[in-house]
Design a protein around this motif. Structure first.
Motif, PDB file in Angstrom:
ATOM      1  N   HIS A  16     106.277  81.709 142.551  1.00 45.03           N
ATOM      2  CA  HIS A  16     106.359  81.859 144.013  1.00 45.03           C
ATOM      3  C   HIS A  16     107.079  80.657 144.624  1.00 45.03           C
ATOM      4  N   ARG A  17     107.814  80.929 145.708  1.00 45.46           N
ATOM      5  CA  ARG A  17     108.649  79.888 146.311  1.00 45.46           C
ATOM      6  C   ARG A  17     107.850  78.692 146.810  1.00 45.46           C
ATOM      7  N   VAL A  18     106.586  78.922 147.186  1.00 47.26           N
ATOM      8  CA  VAL A  18     105.780  77.835 147.712  1.00 47.26           C
ATOM      9  C   VAL A  18     105.482  76.772 146.651  1.00 47.26           C
ATOM     10  N   THR A  44      96.022  82.924 149.793  1.00 48.08           N
ATOM     11  CA  THR A  44      96.664  83.409 148.567  1.00 48.08           C
ATOM     12  C   THR A  44      97.309  84.774 148.767  1.00 48.08           C
ATOM     13  N   ASN A  45      96.739  85.613 149.624  1.00 48.04           N
ATOM     14  CA  ASN A  45      97.319  86.934 149.844  1.00 48.04           C
ATOM     15  C   ASN A  45      98.690  86.837 150.507  1.00 48.04           C
ATOM     16  N   THR A  46      98.843  85.907 151.455  1.00 51.56           N
ATOM     17  CA  THR A  46     100.148  85.715 152.094  1.00 51.56           C
ATOM     18  C   THR A  46     101.198  85.306 151.066  1.00 51.56           C
ATOM     19  N   VAL A  47     100.828  84.419 150.151  1.00 52.60           N
ATOM     20  CA  VAL A  47     101.767  83.998 149.109  1.00 52.60           C
ATOM     21  C   VAL A  47     102.111  85.173 148.205  1.00 52.60           C
ATOM     22  N   ALA A  48     101.104  85.948 147.788  1.00 55.86           N
ATOM     23  CA  ALA A  48     101.321  87.056 146.865  1.00 55.86           C
ATOM     24  C   ALA A  48     102.179  88.157 147.475  1.00 55.86           C
ATOM     25  N   PRO A  72     105.976  68.738 155.581  1.00 55.73           N
ATOM     26  CA  PRO A  72     104.507  68.750 155.544  1.00 55.73           C
ATOM     27  C   PRO A  72     104.016  69.216 154.175  1.00 55.73           C
ATOM     28  N   LEU A  73     102.778  68.900 153.882  1.00 55.55           N
ATOM     29  CA  LEU A  73     102.132  69.402 152.680  1.00 55.55           C
ATOM     30  C   LEU A  73     101.945  70.909 152.804  1.00 55.55           C
ATOM     31  N   ARG A  74     102.230  71.643 151.735  1.00 55.22           N
ATOM     32  CA  ARG A  74     101.985  73.078 151.698  1.00 55.22           C
ATOM     33  C   ARG A  74     100.650  73.311 150.992  1.00 55.22           C
ATOM     34  N   ALA A  75      99.713  73.978 151.678  1.00 53.45           N
ATOM     35  CA  ALA A  75      98.392  74.219 151.112  1.00 53.45           C
ATOM     36  C   ALA A  75      98.131  75.719 151.058  1.00 53.45           C
ATOM     37  N   VAL A  76      97.673  76.173 149.907  1.00 54.42           N
ATOM     38  CA  VAL A  76      97.334  77.579 149.700  1.00 54.42           C
ATOM     39  C   VAL A  76      95.834  77.661 149.463  1.00 54.42           C
ATOM     40  N   MET A  77      95.155  78.435 150.294  1.00 54.83           N
ATOM     41  CA  MET A  77      93.693  78.505 150.241  1.00 54.83           C
ATOM     42  C   MET A  77      93.236  79.826 149.639  1.00 54.83           C
ATOM     43  N   GLY A  78      92.349  79.733 148.660  1.00 52.26           N
ATOM     44  CA  GLY A  78      91.806  80.931 148.041  1.00 52.26           C
ATOM     45  C   GLY A  78      91.537  80.733 146.565  1.00 52.26           C
ATOM     46  N   GLU A  79      90.736  81.619 145.991  1.00 53.80           N
ATOM     47  CA  GLU A  79      90.330  81.475 144.599  1.00 53.80           C
ATOM     48  C   GLU A  79      91.229  82.237 143.633  1.00 53.80           C
ATOM     49  N   ARG A  80      92.099  83.094 144.139  1.00 54.46           N
ATOM     50  CA  ARG A  80      92.958  83.910 143.284  1.00 54.46           C
ATOM     51  C   ARG A  80      93.985  83.055 142.543  1.00 54.46           C
ATOM     52  N   ASP A  81      94.222  83.360 141.280  1.00 58.23           N
ATOM     53  CA  ASP A  81      95.301  82.718 140.533  1.00 58.23           C
ATOM     54  C   ASP A  81      96.639  83.300 140.979  1.00 58.23           C
ATOM     55  N   LEU A  82      97.630  82.457 141.132  1.00 60.35           N
ATOM     56  CA  LEU A  82      98.949  82.877 141.592  1.00 60.35           C
ATOM     57  C   LEU A  82     100.004  82.545 140.542  1.00 60.35           C
ATOM     58  N   GLU A  83     101.007  83.394 140.454  1.00 57.14           N
ATOM     59  CA  GLU A  83     102.107  83.138 139.532  1.00 57.14           C
ATOM     60  C   GLU A  83     102.882  81.903 139.974  1.00 57.14           C
ATOM     61  N   PRO A  84     103.270  81.030 139.052  1.00 55.90           N
ATOM     62  CA  PRO A  84     103.970  79.794 139.428  1.00 55.90           C
ATOM     63  C   PRO A  84     105.373  80.015 139.979  1.00 55.90           C
ATOM     64  N   ALA A  88     110.633  71.790 146.789  1.00 56.91           N
ATOM     65  CA  ALA A  88     111.104  71.450 148.137  1.00 56.91           C
ATOM     66  C   ALA A  88     110.081  70.614 148.902  1.00 56.91           C
ATOM     67  N   ALA A  89     108.809  70.740 148.535  1.00 60.04           N
ATOM     68  CA  ALA A  89     107.744  69.978 149.179  1.00 60.04           C
ATOM     69  C   ALA A  89     106.524  70.016 148.267  1.00 60.04           C
ATOM     70  N   GLU A  90     105.597  69.108 148.524  1.00 56.24           N
ATOM     71  CA  GLU A  90     104.359  69.086 147.737  1.00 56.24           C
ATOM     72  C   GLU A  90     103.495  70.292 148.110  1.00 56.24           C
ATOM     73  N   THR A  91     102.852  70.882 147.103  1.00 54.92           N
ATOM     74  CA  THR A  91     101.972  72.026 147.317  1.00 54.92           C
ATOM     75  C   THR A  91     100.666  71.816 146.569  1.00 54.92           C
ATOM     76  N   ILE A  92      99.554  72.161 147.229  1.00 56.21           N
ATOM     77  CA  ILE A  92      98.257  72.147 146.558  1.00 56.21           C
ATOM     78  C   ILE A  92      97.579  73.492 146.781  1.00 56.21           C
ATOM     79  N   GLN A  93      96.707  73.876 145.865  1.00 58.96           N
ATOM     80  CA  GLN A  93      95.882  75.068 146.077  1.00 58.96           C
ATOM     81  C   GLN A  93      94.450  74.631 146.280  1.00 58.96           C
ATOM     82  N   LEU A  94      93.869  75.081 147.387  1.00 58.13           N
ATOM     83  CA  LEU A  94      92.482  74.789 147.726  1.00 58.13           C
ATOM     84  C   LEU A  94      91.635  75.938 147.208  1.00 58.13           C
ATOM     85  N   ARG A  95      90.922  75.716 146.130  1.00 54.02           N
ATOM     86  CA  ARG A  95      90.197  76.785 145.445  1.00 54.02           C
ATOM     87  C   ARG A  95      88.869  77.070 146.149  1.00 54.02           C
ATOM     88  N   THR A  96      88.989  77.573 147.360  1.00 50.41           N
ATOM     89  CA  THR A  96      87.804  77.899 148.151  1.00 50.41           C
ATOM     90  C   THR A  96      88.168  78.951 149.186  1.00 50.41           C
TER      91      THR A  96
END
Length: 352
Positions: free
Chosen positions: A236-238, A198-202, A222-234, A242-250
């Motif tokens: 963000h480019r990820v 999440t920090n890289t995205v932020a 490829p699937l874009r996966a963001v790992m972390g518990e932080r809430d992110l603003e929608p 352009a591709a499927e994205t999931i957030q792994l809340r861990t």
């Protein structure tokens, strides 16, 4: 195990078919099949073209028609024994009247296992192990994922000679050369997940798409996966379309990989920052490292990896080098970068 030279030649051809270009990434392995008549002549060939398409054996049997009866099927992976999007290949071979089946690699996937036993029970002669090492190399990621019940993890990092991925002011464009960045997009195309924290995205707001030499997004992403518990603003480019994205809340690498494996993902490209890299390295969950090294020095700045708890040189983490490639500049005046590939998976096998 007794194999004829004709069968060896046919297996080499089956491996070539399995490696045919244009097969999309997916949960299925690459498989090729060659049908031989009693004189050793090729009756038909087939290969698997991706999820939802006929498996290699069925592809070859369809092309052969009635001529398949009495043949030897030379196939790179043990015929499956289950019904998914397509029917079981073992039953298709039995129904077609195949006399003998020669297999390179046994299938240890618990969902598909048992094909050889079904064939033997039907009176078909089965031999396994022909060019099995070559077959495992062809499907190294799929084989690893099936045997370890988690995705294979490749950590990709672009660094300076002194191990920095960004300068003291946080700037990082560009540590790597255009040739290295193009090569990293090639790397993205052979993985089915790109994972960041999440920090890289932020902070960096990466797009995380695979692009061609002209900077255009490829048709399959490829699937874009963001790992972390932080809430992110929608915004963000990820999170665009352009591709499927999931957030792994861990924050636990094992939990993240378990969730990705449950989604039939088999190859994770770790593209996050030093904290995420340290978490995966510390958990012994990095199987391969691909480092792009630029001929520059920063002296200070962000390190490639965070604290690993190592305090003495005797505790250093050693990474066996499997390839060193010089990436020549695409244009005059650009830096020459070096790509170094290191395999921790190979080191684990040696220890075991």
């Amino acid at each position: 195990m007794t194999f004829s030279e004709t069968e060896r030649s046919a297996m080499r051809r089956a491996l070539e078919l399995a490696a045919s270009p244009g097969v999309p990434l997916g949960p299925n392995p690459r498989v090729g099949c060659v049908l031989l008549d009693t004189a050793g002549r090729t009756v038909a060939e087939g290969f698997h073209r991706g999820a939802g398409n006929p498996h290699a054996e069925v592809d070859a049997l369809t092309r052969a028609g009635e001529a398949a009866r009495g043949t030897t099927a030379v196939v790179t992976l043990e015929p499956c024994n289950h019904t998914g999007r397509t029917g079981p290949c073992a039953q298709a071979l039995i129904a077609a009247g195949v006399r003998r089946v020669v297999v390179a690699q046994r299938d240890t996937n618990p969902v598909a296992v048992g094909g050889a036993e079904s064939l033997c029970a039907a009176g078909i002669e089965v031999e396994t192990g022909l060019l099995s090492d070559e077959a495992r190399v062809l499907n190294r990621v799929w084989t690893f994922a099936v045997e370890h019940r988690r995705p294979f993890v490749t950590w990709k990092v672009a660094t300076t000679l002194d191990g920095r991925i960004a300068a003291a002011d946080g700037s990082s464009r560009w540590v790597s050369s255009p040739a290295a960045r193009l090569d990293s997009h090639r790397l993205r195309t052979i993985c089915d997940v790109m994972l960041v924290g999440t920090n890289t995205v932020a902070v960096d707001d990466p797009h995380l798409t695979a692009r061609d030499a002209g900077g255009r997004p490829l048709s399959v992403q490829p699937l874009r996966a963001v790992m972390g518990e932080r809430d992110l603003e929608p915004g963000h480019r990820v999170f665009d379309t352009a591709a499927e994205t999931i957030q792994l809340r861990t924050r636990d690498p094992r939990s993240a990989l378990a969730e990705l494996y449950a989604r039939d993902r088999q190859h994770v490209l770790l593209e996050g920052g030093p904290t995420l890299a340290a978490a995966f390295l510390g958990a012994d969950l990095v199987d391969e490292v691909v480092a792009y090294v630029a001929p520059m020095l920063l002296g200070a700045g962000l390190s490639a990896v965070g604290d690993l708890g190592i305090t003495a040189i005797s505790e250093a983490l050693h990474l066996p080098v499997t390839d060193v490639t010089v990436l020549e500049p695409l244009n005059d005046g650009e830096d020459v970068n070096v790509r170094i590939t290191m395999s921790r998976a190979a080191a684990r096998q040696e220890r075991n």
